[in-house]
Structure formats: structure tokens, C-alpha cells
Motif scaffolding. Sequence first.
Motif, PDB file in Angstrom:
ATOM      1  N   ALA A 103      -1.471  10.486 -12.384  1.00 12.53           N
ATOM      2  CA  ALA A 103      -2.661  10.608 -11.539  1.00 12.53           C
ATOM      3  C   ALA A 103      -2.635  11.909 -10.737  1.00 12.53           C
ATOM      4  N   SER A 104      -3.808  12.472 -10.543  1.00 12.55           N
ATOM      5  CA  SER A 104      -3.941  13.669  -9.711  1.00 12.55           C
ATOM      6  C   SER A 104      -3.837  13.293  -8.241  1.00 12.55           C
ATOM      7  N   LEU A 105      -3.330  14.227  -7.450  1.00 10.50           N
ATOM      8  CA  LEU A 105      -3.253  14.013  -6.008  1.00 10.50           C
ATOM      9  C   LEU A 105      -4.634  14.187  -5.386  1.00 10.50           C
ATOM     10  N   GLY A 106      -4.806  13.579  -4.223  1.00 12.95           N
ATOM     11  CA  GLY A 106      -6.068  13.716  -3.506  1.00 12.95           C
ATOM     12  C   GLY A 106      -6.959  12.512  -3.697  1.00 12.95           C
ATOM     13  N   SER A 107      -8.256  12.741  -3.565  1.00 13.94           N
ATOM     14  CA  SER A 107      -9.222  11.645  -3.558  1.00 13.94           C
ATOM     15  C   SER A 107      -9.398  11.036  -4.947  1.00 13.94           C
ATOM     16  N   GLN A 108      -9.349   9.703  -5.002  1.00 17.75           N
ATOM     17  CA  GLN A 108      -9.627   8.920  -6.204  1.00 17.75           C
ATOM     18  C   GLN A 108     -10.610   7.824  -5.796  1.00 17.75           C
ATOM     19  N   SER A 109     -11.224   7.182  -6.762  1.00 18.77           N
ATOM     20  CA  SER A 109     -12.167   6.122  -6.404  1.00 18.77           C
ATOM     21  C   SER A 109     -12.193   5.047  -7.474  1.00 18.77           C
ATOM     22  N   ASN A 133       0.834  -1.207   0.000  1.00 20.91           N
ATOM     23  CA  ASN A 133       0.000   0.000   0.000  1.00 20.91           C
ATOM     24  C   ASN A 133       0.866   1.254   0.000  1.00 20.91           C
ATOM     25  N   GLN A 134       1.162   1.749  -1.189  1.00 20.48           N
ATOM     26  CA  GLN A 134       1.954   2.974  -1.370  1.00 20.48           C
ATOM     27  C   GLN A 134       1.202   3.853  -2.374  1.00 20.48           C
ATOM     28  N   PRO A 135       0.149   4.550  -1.884  1.00 22.46           N
ATOM     29  CA  PRO A 135      -0.745   5.269  -2.801  1.00 22.46           C
ATOM     30  C   PRO A 135      -0.190   6.621  -3.241  1.00 22.46           C
ATOM     31  N   VAL A 136       0.781   6.570  -4.151  1.00 24.94           N
ATOM     32  CA  VAL A 136       1.384   7.765  -4.735  1.00 24.94           C
ATOM     33  C   VAL A 136       1.328   7.608  -6.251  1.00 24.94           C
ATOM     34  N   PRO A 137       1.506   8.692  -7.016  1.00 30.32           N
ATOM     35  CA  PRO A 137       1.615   8.512  -8.465  1.00 30.32           C
ATOM     36  C   PRO A 137       2.737   7.518  -8.780  1.00 30.32           C
ATOM     37  N   GLY A 138       2.414   6.502  -9.562  1.00 28.77           N
ATOM     38  CA  GLY A 138       3.380   5.452  -9.830  1.00 28.77           C
ATOM     39  C   GLY A 138       3.426   4.397  -8.745  1.00 28.77           C
ATOM     40  N   GLY A 139       2.466   4.429  -7.833  1.00 29.91           N
ATOM     41  CA  GLY A 139       2.438   3.480  -6.723  1.00 29.91           C
ATOM     42  C   GLY A 139       1.226   2.568  -6.777  1.00 29.91           C
ATOM     43  N   VAL A 140       0.913   1.998  -5.623  1.00 31.15           N
ATOM     44  CA  VAL A 140      -0.167   1.017  -5.509  1.00 31.15           C
ATOM     45  C   VAL A 140      -1.061   1.397  -4.333  1.00 31.15           C
ATOM     46  N   ALA A 141      -2.357   1.332  -4.535  1.00 30.70           N
ATOM     47  CA  ALA A 141      -3.320   1.536  -3.455  1.00 30.70           C
ATOM     48  C   ALA A 141      -4.001   0.212  -3.148  1.00 30.70           C
ATOM     49  N   ILE A 142      -4.002  -0.177  -1.878  1.00 32.03           N
ATOM     50  CA  ILE A 142      -4.757  -1.347  -1.434  1.00 32.03           C
ATOM     51  C   ILE A 142      -6.069  -0.828  -0.856  1.00 32.03           C
ATOM     52  N   VAL A 143      -7.172  -1.161  -1.513  1.00 30.59           N
ATOM     53  CA  VAL A 143      -8.472  -0.617  -1.131  1.00 30.59           C
ATOM     54  C   VAL A 143      -9.312  -1.730  -0.523  1.00 30.59           C
ATOM     55  N   ASP A 144      -9.682  -1.544   0.738  1.00 32.16           N
ATOM     56  CA  ASP A 144     -10.547  -2.492   1.439  1.00 32.16           C
ATOM     57  C   ASP A 144     -11.973  -2.303   0.928  1.00 32.16           C
ATOM     58  N   LEU A 145     -12.530  -3.355   0.345  1.00 34.67           N
ATOM     59  CA  LEU A 145     -13.869  -3.250  -0.222  1.00 34.67           C
ATOM     60  C   LEU A 145     -14.913  -3.528   0.849  1.00 34.67           C
ATOM     61  N   SER A 146     -14.916  -2.683   1.848  1.00 34.44           N
ATOM     62  CA  SER A 146     -15.878  -2.807   2.932  1.00 34.44           C
ATOM     63  C   SER A 146     -17.285  -2.655   2.382  1.00 34.44           C
ATOM     64  N   GLY A 147     -18.191  -3.440   2.901  1.00 41.73           N
ATOM     65  CA  GLY A 147     -19.564  -3.416   2.427  1.00 41.73           C
ATOM     66  C   GLY A 147     -19.825  -4.405   1.309  1.00 41.73           C
ATOM     67  N   ASP A 205       1.480  12.753  -2.427  1.00 37.44           N
ATOM     68  CA  ASP A 205       2.526  13.284  -3.309  1.00 37.44           C
ATOM     69  C   ASP A 205       3.814  12.481  -3.152  1.00 37.44           C
ATOM     70  N   LYS A 206       4.593  12.441  -4.212  1.00 35.44           N
ATOM     71  CA  LYS A 206       5.942  11.872  -4.172  1.00 35.44           C
ATOM     72  C   LYS A 206       6.789  12.592  -5.207  1.00 35.44           C
ATOM     73  N   LYS A 207       8.002  12.978  -4.800  1.00 33.61           N
ATOM     74  CA  LYS A 207       8.922  13.650  -5.701  1.00 33.61           C
ATOM     75  C   LYS A 207       9.884  12.627  -6.307  1.00 33.61           C
ATOM     76  N   TYR A 208      10.009  12.665  -7.623  1.00 33.36           N
ATOM     77  CA  TYR A 208      10.937  11.788  -8.317  1.00 33.36           C
ATOM     78  C   TYR A 208      12.144  12.597  -8.801  1.00 33.36           C
ATOM     79  N   ARG A 209      13.258  11.939  -8.884  1.00 25.28           N
ATOM     80  CA  ARG A 209      14.498  12.594  -9.289  1.00 25.28           C
ATOM     81  C   ARG A 209      14.448  13.047 -10.739  1.00 25.28           C
ATOM     82  N   GLU A 210      15.303  14.025 -11.077  1.00 27.76           N
ATOM     83  CA  GLU A 210      15.449  14.483 -12.450  1.00 27.76           C
ATOM     84  C   GLU A 210      16.872  14.233 -12.918  1.00 27.76           C
ATOM     85  N   GLN A 211      17.027  13.985 -14.210  1.00 28.67           N
ATOM     86  CA  GLN A 211      18.345  13.788 -14.816  1.00 28.67           C
ATOM     87  C   GLN A 211      18.387  14.587 -16.105  1.00 28.67           C
TER      88      GLN A 211
END
Length: 292
Positions: free
Chosen positions: A90-96, A38-52, A114-120
Motif C-alpha cells: 500500500a502507498s503511504l498517505g491518504s487511502q479510502s 488500529n495500526q494503519p501501516v503497510p501490513g497493518g490494520v485501519a479501524i475506520v469510523d463510519l461516521s454519517g 510509514d513502518k520500516k521492516y527488517r531485512e535478512q
Amino acid sequence: MHVIKVRALCLLVAFAALIAPMFASANTFSAAQLKTLNQPVPGGVAIVDLSGVNPSTQSPPTARYLDKPVLITRSDSGRWMAVVGIPLSASLGSQSIEVVQGGKKSMHAFTVRDKKYREQRITLKTNKHVDLSPEDLARYEREKKLQDDAYQVFSPQQPSNLLLDRPVKGPLSSPFGLKRFFNDQPRAPHSGLDFAVPTGTPVQAPAAGRVILVGDYFFNGKTVFVDHGQGMISMFCHLSTIDVKPGERLVRGQVLGKVGATGRVTGAHLHWNVSLNDARVDPAIFISMFTP
């Protein structure tokens, strides 16, 4: 009587083969494993509990994010969980995500941090290595269509393991998300991990899967795509040799090729990327090397 027993045994084997994918799709993963992912950042992964969502049914719900099907698994507590790949754009903030079970739809939210990635920034004497010729551009466009189609494969079985093995043993030479500029011209962010290992190093499948595409491409060189199940796709680039064929089923740890320097590269290395629901995500998350 002996013939009847043999026929019965054959039918039993055939039935076992038929229902094997059903058992494969019933994998469960521990809460600790899912928390690691569960690393919910752009380029990451969100683990969403499907409660209900009814956890007692054996038929899993379906889910979509940005109109792409999402990997669904069951935690060891019996709850349905969505494993969502978040694109770098992906935009920051709430997604669904939209979840459907038994004809009923529900929305389940998560928050992208948010997450900052390096530049080259690289300066070249000429632009001949920056701008493609019309012939090279046409080849790239043809090859891109093949690879885009591979990333959209969504097979029903679950991955054999969500915490992946490293495909090679060696140091990282380039991280995921690196923003590159050639003569101040921006290029697409680095979509995988690069491992600095010599030509001939065996590349192993980080999870069981099926080979869905092989080829020798302009940028990627000799390349293998592996479908691990439910939209989890691995790509291995710049290989010197490919040791598998399309349609071949791989076991975890099986050698699929050897490291090389094919394609648009300056030296031998392995480029490995991981895709979830057609979003390239940081492979470091799956090998416990992610840094927030």
C-alpha cells in the motif's frame, strides 16, 4: 398433545439455528479493543469510523477497499466500524474505502503511516535452493491458485473475537514483514509470524471458524486455512499432522493440528498468518505484540 409439543419444540430449535448467524453477525467490540487493532501501516490494520452511516439500522453497511469486501462491525457505542487490512504494497498517505448503505455510497478516508521492516540477507553456495525447477514451479503455481482462492472467501458472520489467541505458546523466531534476500535475489516479505516450538506441539484455533482448505504444499507443507468470518482468514503452515477436515467448524481453542517441519523449511516451527480483505497483515497486532 404431546406430539404437538414435540413438533413445536423441533420448530423452535430449527428457528434458533436459522437465526443464530444473525446474532453472530451482531457482535460488538469495545472501543479499547478497536483502538488496539488500529495500526494503519503497510501490513497493518485501519479501524475506520463510519461516521454519517446510520447506526440505528440492524442491517450493516457494506464496504470495499481496493475492490475487496471489508469486515464491518459495531462498536459498543453503537457506531459502525470498518476493520481494514492494509497490504504491504500500500502507498503511504491518504487511502479510502467505499461504503454502501441503503443504496447510498460514501467514501471514508484513513491515513497510512510509514513502518520500516527488517531485512535478512542469506548467502548460499549454489542457486539450486533459490531457483525452482520447471516441475516445482508448475506445482507451486497450481497450489498458489488454491490458496489465493481461500484468501478471498468472505462469509457473512463476524469473527467470534478480534483480539486473537496465540495458536501456540512459544517464542517468536521470525517477525512479519521481514524482507529476505537469497544470494541478493529479493523474495516476498514474510507474510506471517513464526513460532519456534518443537514438532508435535498442538496448534489451537485463535478464534472460532470453519476449515476452508487443507493440503500438503511445496513451500508451506501441511497447511490449514480457517475462515473466522467476513474475510478474516488464518493460515497455519509446516504442520506434522492435520486433525481437521474441510467444512469442519472449529470452536475457539480447538486443536487443528500439530507443529512440524513439512514443506520448504530448515527446522520445526509454526508459520501463522492472518488475512483481512485478502491482505496479509501482521498477526502481532491481534495478540497485542505489535511494535510501531
